[in-house]
Design a protein around this motif. Structure first.
Motif, PDB file in Angstrom:
ATOM      1  N   ALA A 391     -68.169 -34.713  -2.239  1.00  0.00           N
ATOM      2  CA  ALA A 391     -69.533 -35.107  -2.627  1.00  0.00           C
ATOM      3  C   ALA A 391     -70.550 -34.629  -1.595  1.00  0.00           C
ATOM      4  O   ALA A 391     -71.615 -34.100  -1.945  1.00  0.00           O
ATOM      5  N   SER A 392     -70.224 -34.815  -0.328  1.00  0.00           N
ATOM      6  CA  SER A 392     -71.148 -34.396   0.733  1.00  0.00           C
ATOM      7  C   SER A 392     -71.413 -32.895   0.664  1.00  0.00           C
ATOM      8  O   SER A 392     -72.559 -32.440   0.771  1.00  0.00           O
ATOM      9  N   LYS A 393     -70.332 -32.119   0.474  1.00  0.00           N
ATOM     10  CA  LYS A 393     -70.481 -30.669   0.406  1.00  0.00           C
ATOM     11  C   LYS A 393     -71.341 -30.255  -0.795  1.00  0.00           C
ATOM     12  O   LYS A 393     -72.261 -29.437  -0.676  1.00  0.00           O
ATOM     13  N   TYR A 394     -71.045 -30.860  -1.945  1.00  0.00           N
ATOM     14  CA  TYR A 394     -71.767 -30.480  -3.167  1.00  0.00           C
ATOM     15  C   TYR A 394     -73.248 -30.849  -3.065  1.00  0.00           C
ATOM     16  O   TYR A 394     -74.134 -30.019  -3.312  1.00  0.00           O
ATOM     17  N   PHE A 395     -73.537 -32.101  -2.675  1.00  0.00           N
ATOM     18  CA  PHE A 395     -74.936 -32.549  -2.685  1.00  0.00           C
ATOM     19  C   PHE A 395     -75.754 -31.925  -1.549  1.00  0.00           C
ATOM     20  O   PHE A 395     -76.964 -31.772  -1.679  1.00  0.00           O
ATOM     21  N   THR A 396     -75.091 -31.578  -0.467  1.00  0.00           N
ATOM     22  CA  THR A 396     -75.807 -30.867   0.596  1.00  0.00           C
ATOM     23  C   THR A 396     -76.307 -29.520   0.096  1.00  0.00           C
ATOM     24  O   THR A 396     -77.479 -29.141   0.302  1.00  0.00           O
ATOM     25  N   ALA A 397     -75.435 -28.816  -0.605  1.00  0.00           N
ATOM     26  CA  ALA A 397     -75.823 -27.509  -1.146  1.00  0.00           C
ATOM     27  C   ALA A 397     -76.862 -27.665  -2.258  1.00  0.00           C
ATOM     28  O   ALA A 397     -77.839 -26.901  -2.331  1.00  0.00           O
ATOM     29  N   LEU A 398     -76.660 -28.666  -3.116  1.00  0.00           N
ATOM     30  CA  LEU A 398     -77.577 -28.869  -4.243  1.00  0.00           C
ATOM     31  C   LEU A 398     -78.991 -29.193  -3.765  1.00  0.00           C
ATOM     32  O   LEU A 398     -79.977 -28.626  -4.261  1.00  0.00           O
ATOM     33  N   THR A 399     -79.111 -30.107  -2.803  1.00  0.00           N
ATOM     34  CA  THR A 399     -80.444 -30.510  -2.347  1.00  0.00           C
ATOM     35  C   THR A 399     -81.172 -29.342  -1.676  1.00  0.00           C
ATOM     36  O   THR A 399     -82.395 -29.226  -1.800  1.00  0.00           O
ATOM     37  N   LYS A 400     -80.419 -28.508  -0.994  1.00  0.00           N
ATOM     38  CA  LYS A 400     -81.057 -27.334  -0.383  1.00  0.00           C
ATOM     39  C   LYS A 400     -81.638 -26.425  -1.463  1.00  0.00           C
ATOM     40  O   LYS A 400     -82.753 -25.914  -1.332  1.00  0.00           O
ATOM     41  N   ARG A 401     -80.880 -26.234  -2.524  1.00  0.00           N
ATOM     42  CA  ARG A 401     -81.365 -25.375  -3.610  1.00  0.00           C
ATOM     43  C   ARG A 401     -82.580 -25.999  -4.296  1.00  0.00           C
ATOM     44  O   ARG A 401     -83.563 -25.311  -4.592  1.00  0.00           O
ATOM     45  N   ILE A 402     -82.500 -27.275  -4.547  1.00  0.00           N
ATOM     46  CA  ILE A 402     -83.611 -27.932  -5.257  1.00  0.00           C
ATOM     47  C   ILE A 402     -84.884 -27.898  -4.414  1.00  0.00           C
ATOM     48  O   ILE A 402     -85.968 -27.548  -4.919  1.00  0.00           O
ATOM     49  N   ASN A 403     -84.785 -28.259  -3.145  1.00  0.00           N
ATOM     50  CA  ASN A 403     -85.988 -28.248  -2.296  1.00  0.00           C
ATOM     51  C   ASN A 403     -86.573 -26.843  -2.189  1.00  0.00           C
ATOM     52  O   ASN A 403     -87.796 -26.653  -2.187  1.00  0.00           O
ATOM     53  N   LYS A 404     -85.698 -25.857  -2.113  1.00  0.00           N
ATOM     54  CA  LYS A 404     -86.171 -24.468  -2.043  1.00  0.00           C
ATOM     55  C   LYS A 404     -86.866 -24.075  -3.339  1.00  0.00           C
ATOM     56  O   LYS A 404     -87.925 -23.428  -3.325  1.00  0.00           O
ATOM     57  N   SER A 405     -86.308 -24.488  -4.455  1.00  0.00           N
ATOM     58  CA  SER A 405     -86.919 -24.168  -5.754  1.00  0.00           C
ATOM     59  C   SER A 405     -88.256 -24.876  -5.912  1.00  0.00           C
ATOM     60  O   SER A 405     -89.199 -24.327  -6.496  1.00  0.00           O
ATOM     61  N   LEU A 406     -88.339 -26.095  -5.409  1.00  0.00           N
ATOM     62  CA  LEU A 406     -89.608 -26.836  -5.486  1.00  0.00           C
ATOM     63  C   LEU A 406     -90.696 -26.112  -4.695  1.00  0.00           C
ATOM     64  O   LEU A 406     -91.854 -26.064  -5.117  1.00  0.00           O
ATOM     65  N   ILE A 407     -90.323 -25.562  -3.555  1.00  0.00           N
ATOM     66  CA  ILE A 407     -91.296 -24.790  -2.764  1.00  0.00           C
ATOM     67  C   ILE A 407     -91.779 -23.587  -3.571  1.00  0.00           C
ATOM     68  O   ILE A 407     -92.975 -23.293  -3.616  1.00  0.00           O
ATOM     69  N   LYS A 408     -90.838 -22.913  -4.252  1.00  0.00           N
ATOM     70  CA  LYS A 408     -91.219 -21.763  -5.085  1.00  0.00           C
ATOM     71  C   LYS A 408     -92.198 -22.173  -6.181  1.00  0.00           C
ATOM     72  O   LYS A 408     -93.024 -21.381  -6.615  1.00  0.00           O
ATOM     73  N   CYS A 409     -92.054 -23.412  -6.636  1.00  0.00           N
ATOM     74  CA  CYS A 409     -92.897 -23.879  -7.736  1.00  0.00           C
ATOM     75  C   CYS A 409     -94.160 -24.581  -7.235  1.00  0.00           C
ATOM     76  O   CYS A 409     -94.812 -25.309  -7.995  1.00  0.00           O
ATOM     77  N   GLY A 410     -94.490 -24.414  -5.959  1.00  0.00           N
ATOM     78  CA  GLY A 410     -95.779 -24.909  -5.468  1.00  0.00           C
ATOM     79  C   GLY A 410     -95.770 -26.265  -4.828  1.00  0.00           C
ATOM     80  O   GLY A 410     -96.840 -26.815  -4.553  1.00  0.00           O
ATOM     81  N   PHE A 411     -94.596 -26.854  -4.581  1.00  0.00           N
ATOM     82  CA  PHE A 411     -94.540 -28.145  -3.902  1.00  0.00           C
ATOM     83  C   PHE A 411     -94.270 -27.884  -2.415  1.00  0.00           C
ATOM     84  O   PHE A 411     -93.135 -27.548  -2.045  1.00  0.00           O
ATOM     85  N   PRO A 412     -95.267 -28.049  -1.559  1.00  0.00           N
ATOM     86  CA  PRO A 412     -95.064 -27.753  -0.138  1.00  0.00           C
ATOM     87  C   PRO A 412     -94.006 -28.667   0.464  1.00  0.00           C
ATOM     88  O   PRO A 412     -93.855 -29.818   0.035  1.00  0.00           O
ATOM     89  N   PRO A 413     -93.267 -28.173   1.472  1.00  0.00           N
ATOM     90  CA  PRO A 413     -92.274 -29.043   2.120  1.00  0.00           C
ATOM     91  C   PRO A 413     -92.965 -30.137   2.929  1.00  0.00           C
ATOM     92  O   PRO A 413     -94.097 -29.973   3.372  1.00  0.00           O
ATOM     93  N   CYS A 414     -92.280 -31.249   3.088  1.00  0.00           N
ATOM     94  CA  CYS A 414     -92.810 -32.355   3.902  1.00  0.00           C
ATOM     95  C   CYS A 414     -92.648 -31.994   5.377  1.00  0.00           C
ATOM     96  O   CYS A 414     -91.537 -31.705   5.828  1.00  0.00           O
TER      97      CYS A 414
END
Length: 636
Positions: A391-414
């Motif tokens: 679970a840790s491995k999967y969600f670590t990778a998933l959250t990185k992808r999602i946050n990166k995609s959000l940045i692409k879509c105009g949501f600045p990182p915190c």
């Protein structure tokens, strides 16, 4: 000349500004002017009744009461404020003393003029008799909306919006020898209705639209392997990005076309369609939501984020309520985030149920133009070490992808790192419960800070049961930890609104924001903090400020007393903030939350001062309740 100046001044000061212009001019013609040097006693406590209603043109006064135990300051009043009403109205002795705290100029309205206003304009006197904040804020909000509306008075949006503001940037080009089938596939893949055909030098030579495919290929039985140049329209019609949309409509009607190339100094900047213009005239969040659902890649979702921001500006111009706009933004952003997560997990299912949660302004559904990411991930508790590692491995990778995609879509990182890709904020439910328990039981300054951020969380995608279980857990532990609420209250009352001793705004003394104050941090956040505290006291599970106030009505005595004023104040400050940011965006400036009070109207300044006094008053009442142990008794 003097009468005109006085009338102009009164026309901006409540409650005079609510009178007809002819009445204001009549008052102005009978007014006398008095100068009071600093330290002058204008009204004496227990002295004769005031002969005038004093309206402060310039300077400031102190209103106070003296007793055997000393002097108690009731209020400081400044430009646009008035005094002497009570003794003038009652004809009784002056109950308070009034002294000029700086060189002060007042306009004096005599008794006869005042009582004529009383007889023919009862609302005028009612203004003085009642606590006027609610009515006052409402009128000021209306004035702000009118200010926005004035931008489009006498016309409609197509007449005032440049084509560049609605231009679709997702322009796809193809060479002339591309097959019709390849062109159709490209259009279907990107969900667009046209392709621009360019020569080897990148110069546009034609355009192919979905109507060409229908009429010249399908209906005509044409071979789809033929080059697209066979069906393209070579009569390209273009428009400059600075021209108004009305001109674009005229060109489309005149040439019977649905697409226009948008140019900027000879270069292609995008394309505008009849659909874009329809959206302008009949703004449709539903259409944007549908557009989000139809996109299946992060790249194709990115342009939609910009469309959402454009929608906000259009709603503001239409005079929509700030909180309603914020709800629309939140709803559309929620859909965008959900779609991004769906795309990211499409080819790799999660090993355990999870819930994507958002907090901060996103959690409260109070987003404006720019929204920093504030998110986290809760997943179901693993049953063994092997499951935990997976679970840790999967969600670590998933959250990185999602946050990166959000940045692409105009949501600045915190900038503070409150994002799910931070391992601290991507944990199983049991760890989140541990966090919350530690924050509540330790009550350290850091714990209080984290609580004010994370306790506004709400589920956005996935298994909502996980987030709901965490919320239930929080409600339960707060019942047993009264000290935590006291510490949160103590932190809350320590942050006072930016209003000085003499009722002047406290602003930055130097630096980039000299003579300004941060409306979000120094004012809106204080009101949000108050309502959050009340919600935690009563176990209210809603997260938005207005929804919390609504849920608290009838079960919180202090909130009940000030609910309407808090709602109106929140609405006003949100509108002021949005209008400020819209003006910055239109001026090409990065939007922020810093307001220069000297650029506000007298009514706006007065309203803000009254809101700040309301916040201070409630903070003092909260302080008293916790000092007296009232809350401990209520919660216990």
């Amino acid at each position: 000349m003097i009468t005109n100046d006085i009338a102009d001044f009164l026309g901006k000061v409540p409650p005079f500004q609510f009178l007809d212009t002819s009445v204001i001019r009549s008052i102005a013609s009978k007014i006398s002017i008095e100068f009071y040097p600093k330290g002058t006693e204008i009204l004496a406590q227990e002295g004769p009744p005031s002969k005038y209603l004093h309206v402060i043109k310039k300077g400031g006064v102190k209103v106070f009461v003296k007793s055997d135990s000393g002097e108690a300051v009731i209020d400081f009043r400044s430009e646009g404020d008035s005094f002497g009403f009570v003794s003038l109205y009652s004809g009784d002795r002056s109950r308070t003393g009034v002294v000029a705290v700086e060189d002060t100029i007042c306009y004096l309205i005599d008794r006869d003029t005042f009582f004529k206003l009383h007889d023919y304009n009862p609302a005028f006197v009612e203004y003085f008799l009642k606590s006027y904040l609610v009515k006052y804020v409402d009128k000021t909000s209306s004035q702000l909306n009118e200010k926005i509306f004035l931008h489009r008075m006498g016309s409609s949006l197509p007449y005032t919006t440049p084509v560049g503001e609605i231009t679709t940037k997702r322009l796809i080009t193809k060479p002339p020898d591309t097959t019709i089938q390849e062109a159709a596939k490209a259009m279907a893949k990107r969900n667009i209705s046209s392709l621009v055909i360019v020569d080897k030098n990148g110069v546009p030579v034609g355009i192919v639209t979905d109507r060409d495919l229908r009429e010249k290929v399908v209906a005509a039985g044409r071979d789809a392997s033929r080059p697209v140049k066979d069906i393209m329209s070579d009569s390209l019609i273009s428009i400059d990005m600075d021209e108004y949309c009305f001109e674009a409509i005229l060109k489309m009607v005149r040439h019977n076309i649905h697409h226009l190339l948008v140019m900027d100094k000879g270069n292609i900047k995008g394309i505008v369609t009849n659909h874009d213009l329809m959206m302008l005239q009949g703004v449709s969040p539903v259409a944007i939501a549908r557009e989000i659902e139809n996109r299946d890649t992060v790249e194709s979702l990115a342009p939609v984020s910009a469309e959402i921001s454009n929608l906000v500006a259009l709603f503001l111009k239409d005079g929509a309520k700030a909180t309603n706009i914020a709800r629309i933004i939140s709803e559309l952003n929620d859909r965008l985030v959900k779609r991004i997560i769906e795309v990211e997990i499409r080819d790799n299912s999660p090993p355990l149920p999870f819930c994507w949660v958002v907090f901060g302004s996103e959690g409260r559904k109070e987003q404006t133009f720019r929204t920093d990411q504030d998110n986290a991930l809760i997943y179901a508790d693993p049953q063994n070490p092997k499951e935990a590692r997976a679970a840790s491995k999967y969600f670590t990778a998933l959250t990185k992808r999602i946050n990166k995609s959000l940045i692409k879509c105009g949501f600045p990182p915190c900038t503070a790192g409150y994002m799910a890709n931070n391992p601290t904020w991507c944990q199983p439910l049991k760890v989140w419960k541990k966090y919350f328990n530690e924050w509540v039981t330790s009550s350290t300054p850091d714990a209080i800070l984290l609580s004010t951020i994370f306790f506004d969380f709400r589920p956005l995608y996935g298994d909502f049961g996980l987030a709901n279980a965490l919320r239930d857990y929080l409600v339960d532990i707060l019942k047993e930890e009264k000290f935590f609420l006291a510490r949160m209250a103590s932190t809350l009352v320590a942050n006072r609104p930016p209003l000085g001793f003499f009722r002047t705004f406290v602003v930055e003394k130097s630096g980039e924001h000299k003579d300004q104050f941060n409306l979000k941090v120094s004012a809106i956040a204080l009101l949000v903090d108050i309502v959050r505290l009340f919600s935690l006291e009563r176990g209210v599970k809603e997260t938005s400020t207005l929804e919390r106030i609504k849920a608290l009505k009838g079960q919180h005595e202090l909130l009940d007393e000030y609910a309407e004023e808090l709602e109106q104040s929140f609405e006003f400050m949100m509108l002021l903030r949005m209008l400020h940011q819209l003006e910055q965006i239109q001026a090409g400036v990065e939007p922020d939350n810093f307001i220069n009070p000297n650029k506000l109207s007298i009514l706006e300044k007065q309203t803000l001062k009254d809101i700040f006094r309301l916040i201070s008053k409630i903070q003092e009442l909260i302080d008293q309740r916790y000092r007296l142990g009232v809350v401990h008794h209520e919660v216990g």
